[in-house]
Design a protein around this motif. Structure first.
Motif, PDB file in Angstrom:
ATOM      1  N   GLN A 103      56.848   6.681  32.599  1.00 37.37           N
ATOM      2  CA  GLN A 103      56.152   6.890  33.774  1.00 37.37           C
ATOM      3  C   GLN A 103      56.123   8.358  34.159  1.00 37.37           C
ATOM      4  N   PHE A 104      54.703   8.770  34.671  1.00 37.30           N
ATOM      5  CA  PHE A 104      54.423  10.008  35.164  1.00 37.30           C
ATOM      6  C   PHE A 104      54.520  10.131  36.826  1.00 37.30           C
ATOM      7  N   TYR A 105      54.761  11.071  37.357  1.00 36.77           N
ATOM      8  CA  TYR A 105      54.833  11.382  38.804  1.00 36.77           C
ATOM      9  C   TYR A 105      54.474  12.790  39.175  1.00 36.77           C
ATOM     10  N   HIS A 106      53.262  12.863  39.968  1.00 37.65           N
ATOM     11  CA  HIS A 106      52.776  14.121  40.243  1.00 37.65           C
ATOM     12  C   HIS A 106      53.272  14.193  41.863  1.00 37.65           C
ATOM     13  N   PRO A 107      54.296  15.121  42.312  1.00 29.62           N
ATOM     14  CA  PRO A 107      54.726  15.368  43.692  1.00 29.62           C
ATOM     15  C   PRO A 107      53.489  15.700  44.537  1.00 29.62           C
ATOM     16  N   SER A 108      53.711  15.360  45.906  1.00 32.47           N
ATOM     17  CA  SER A 108      53.008  15.750  46.942  1.00 32.47           C
ATOM     18  C   SER A 108      52.970  16.976  47.144  1.00 32.47           C
ATOM     19  N   LYS A 109      52.019  17.557  47.996  1.00 30.89           N
ATOM     20  CA  LYS A 109      52.066  18.925  48.384  1.00 30.89           C
ATOM     21  C   LYS A 109      53.047  19.129  49.109  1.00 30.89           C
ATOM     22  N   ASP A 110      53.704  18.341  49.962  1.00 34.18           N
ATOM     23  CA  ASP A 110      54.946  18.706  50.836  1.00 34.18           C
ATOM     24  C   ASP A 110      56.126  18.711  49.826  1.00 34.18           C
ATOM     25  N   GLU A 111      55.958  17.843  48.985  1.00 34.99           N
ATOM     26  CA  GLU A 111      57.328  17.819  47.800  1.00 34.99           C
ATOM     27  C   GLU A 111      57.109  19.185  47.134  1.00 34.99           C
ATOM     28  N   LEU A 112      56.109  19.403  46.738  1.00 37.71           N
ATOM     29  CA  LEU A 112      56.023  20.956  45.800  1.00 37.71           C
ATOM     30  C   LEU A 112      56.427  22.028  46.653  1.00 37.71           C
ATOM     31  N   ALA A 113      56.170  22.005  47.902  1.00 33.82           N
ATOM     32  CA  ALA A 113      56.710  23.021  48.934  1.00 33.82           C
ATOM     33  C   ALA A 113      58.257  23.134  48.997  1.00 33.82           C
ATOM     34  N   GLN A 114      58.739  21.869  49.110  1.00 27.88           N
ATOM     35  CA  GLN A 114      60.083  22.056  49.030  1.00 27.88           C
ATOM     36  C   GLN A 114      60.841  22.449  47.585  1.00 27.88           C
ATOM     37  N   TRP A 115      60.310  22.264  46.368  1.00 28.33           N
ATOM     38  CA  TRP A 115      60.548  22.861  45.161  1.00 28.33           C
ATOM     39  C   TRP A 115      60.594  24.478  45.328  1.00 28.33           C
ATOM     40  N   LYS A 116      59.380  24.882  45.963  1.00 26.38           N
ATOM     41  CA  LYS A 116      59.147  26.318  45.854  1.00 26.38           C
ATOM     42  C   LYS A 116      60.313  26.900  47.014  1.00 26.38           C
ATOM     43  N   GLU A 117      60.493  26.374  48.130  1.00 26.70           N
ATOM     44  CA  GLU A 117      61.608  26.909  49.108  1.00 26.70           C
ATOM     45  C   GLU A 117      62.743  26.937  48.300  1.00 26.70           C
ATOM     46  N   ALA A 118      63.218  25.848  47.417  1.00 36.06           N
ATOM     47  CA  ALA A 118      64.369  25.925  46.922  1.00 36.06           C
ATOM     48  C   ALA A 118      64.621  27.015  45.942  1.00 36.06           C
ATOM     49  N   ALA A 119      63.566  27.476  45.061  1.00 33.67           N
ATOM     50  CA  ALA A 119      64.014  28.382  43.898  1.00 33.67           C
ATOM     51  C   ALA A 119      62.782  29.053  43.603  1.00 33.67           C
TER      52      ALA A 119
END
Length: 384
Positions: free
Chosen positions: A329-345
């Motif tokens: 199964q494939f998952y595309h994170p939402s814009k808000d979720e991608l922002a969390q990844w960028k903030e973390a690392a």
């Protein structure tokens, strides 16, 4: 030498490939396989004669080795037969390319070492496995500044990259021929680890996550909350099956190519880091060529670069179709979720400043490269 025929060949074709390799050599078998001629004695004989004539007429012989089996372009755009053909044609036969596919004389990092030493003239390697020998390219493994395909292509085709990265690569004995776009790295989970995909960094916390040799990638996943677990590529599938690692990060094309569709359950497209590759050749050998041949070789590499970009979406769709049939199964994170990844690392974090200075000399130079990644180039490539 070890022979490793393509997994995309049928069992009879694999046997034929092995026989051809033993009797005619890797290059003839590879060209025959790429042309669909494995069951035609006449076509194989014609291929053998053509390769012999080209080799005899050439002024230079260029051995190019890869870790990839013949026939993999359908699911992974390694473009090795394209590069061979383009070099021979663009140089008007002055260079004959002896192709050695399938890891027959080593894989990824071993091939980079052989190119650096001049044992072979050229090879393909992932950027991460190229990094120990040409550290500046490891810069792409900082997350969320060149992770999308278009950003990666903008970057590696820019003047800033040529001046600040390629010059450092050449100082380590390599002449970059082309950089390959093969989609961003993912967050992929072994079967049985959890029933839902990874959506945010919090889902990754404490997870045993397989990383390659890049120190930067280890830091990436540490910042994201995972427990980086270094595992060599050849042992990764076994590590995932046994639970030594619970996840890994190759792009979806690589996951399909190397058989992970049977042992992973979810793939999340977090688009943090490009899973790029490169073809390089030995700098001294390149400099030994006459100027016209040098120019033609670089033009052949440019043609292959264009073909690579055009092939990316087709290879991705094939890989995803194959994996979906296996239940992945494939998952595309939402814009808000991608922002969390960028903030973390993300590369904007101060933790990366010393690494930026170490790899390209200063934060100002990194900012030039960052601007290049986000400035539209004359090239287009499809993104995930």
């Amino acid at each position: 030498m070890k022979t490793t025929p393509s997994p995309l060949l049928s069992a009879p074709e694999r046997r034929r490939f092995l026989k051809l390799s033993a009797t005619t050599g890797f290059t003839v078998a590879a060209v025959a396989a790429g042309g669909g001629a494995l069951f035609s004695p006449e076509a194989v004989a014609q291929t053998k004669n053509e390769e012999r004539e080209r080799a005899e007429a050439a002024k230079y012989t260029m051995t190019i080795a890869t870790s990839y089996r013949v026939g993999t372009d359908r699911t992974f755009p390694v473009m090795q037969l394209h590069l061979k053909e383009n070099i021979q044609n663009a140089t008007r036969g002055r260079i004959y390319v002896k192709l050695v596919p399938g890891g027959a004389i080593g894989s990824d990092s071993e091939l980079a070492q052989k190119v650096q030493a001049g044992t072979i003239q050229g090879a393909q390697h992932s950027m991460s496995n190229f990094a120990p020998f040409a550290p500046a390219v490891d810069l792409i493994n900082m997350p969320y500044w060149c992770g999308d395909n278009q950003q990666f292509v903008n970057l590696v085709s820019s003047r800033a990259w040529a001046e600040h990265v390629n010059q450092r690569v050449e100082a380590n004995g390599f002449k970059p021929l082309l950089y390959q776009c093969v989609d961003p790295r993912t967050i992929s989970l072994r079967k049985g680890f959890r029933d839902t995909p990874i959506r945010t960094p919090e889902d990754l916390r404490g997870m045993k996550f397989r990383v390659p040799g890049s120190k930067i990638l280890a830091q990436v996943y540490r910042l994201m909350g995972a427990n980086p677990t270094p595992v060599s590529w050849g042992e990764t599938a076994s590590a995932i099956r046994q639970g030594v690692a619970d996840g890994l990060d190759p792009n979806v094309m690589g996951l399909n190519l190397f058989g992970f569709k049977e042992i992973i359950s979810h793939v999340s497209f977090i688009r943090a880091v490009p899973d790029g590759g490169a073809y390089s050749c030995n700098l001294k050998w390149f400099q030994s060529l006459d100027s016209d041949t040098q120019e033609a070789l670089l033009w052949a590499a440019q043609i292959t670069f264009l073909q690579n970009m055009a092939h990316v979406p087709a290879a991705r769709e094939f890989a995803m179709a194959e994996m979906e049939q296996a239940g992945v199964q494939f998952y595309h994170p939402s814009k808000d979720e991608l922002a969390q990844w960028k903030e973390a690392a993300g590369a904007q974090r101060s933790e990366w400043d010393d690494m930026k200075k170490s790899l390209v000399g200063s934060l100002d130079v990194f900012e030039q490269l960052n601007q290049a990644a986000n400035t539209p180039s004359r090239y287009y490539v499809h993104d995930v």
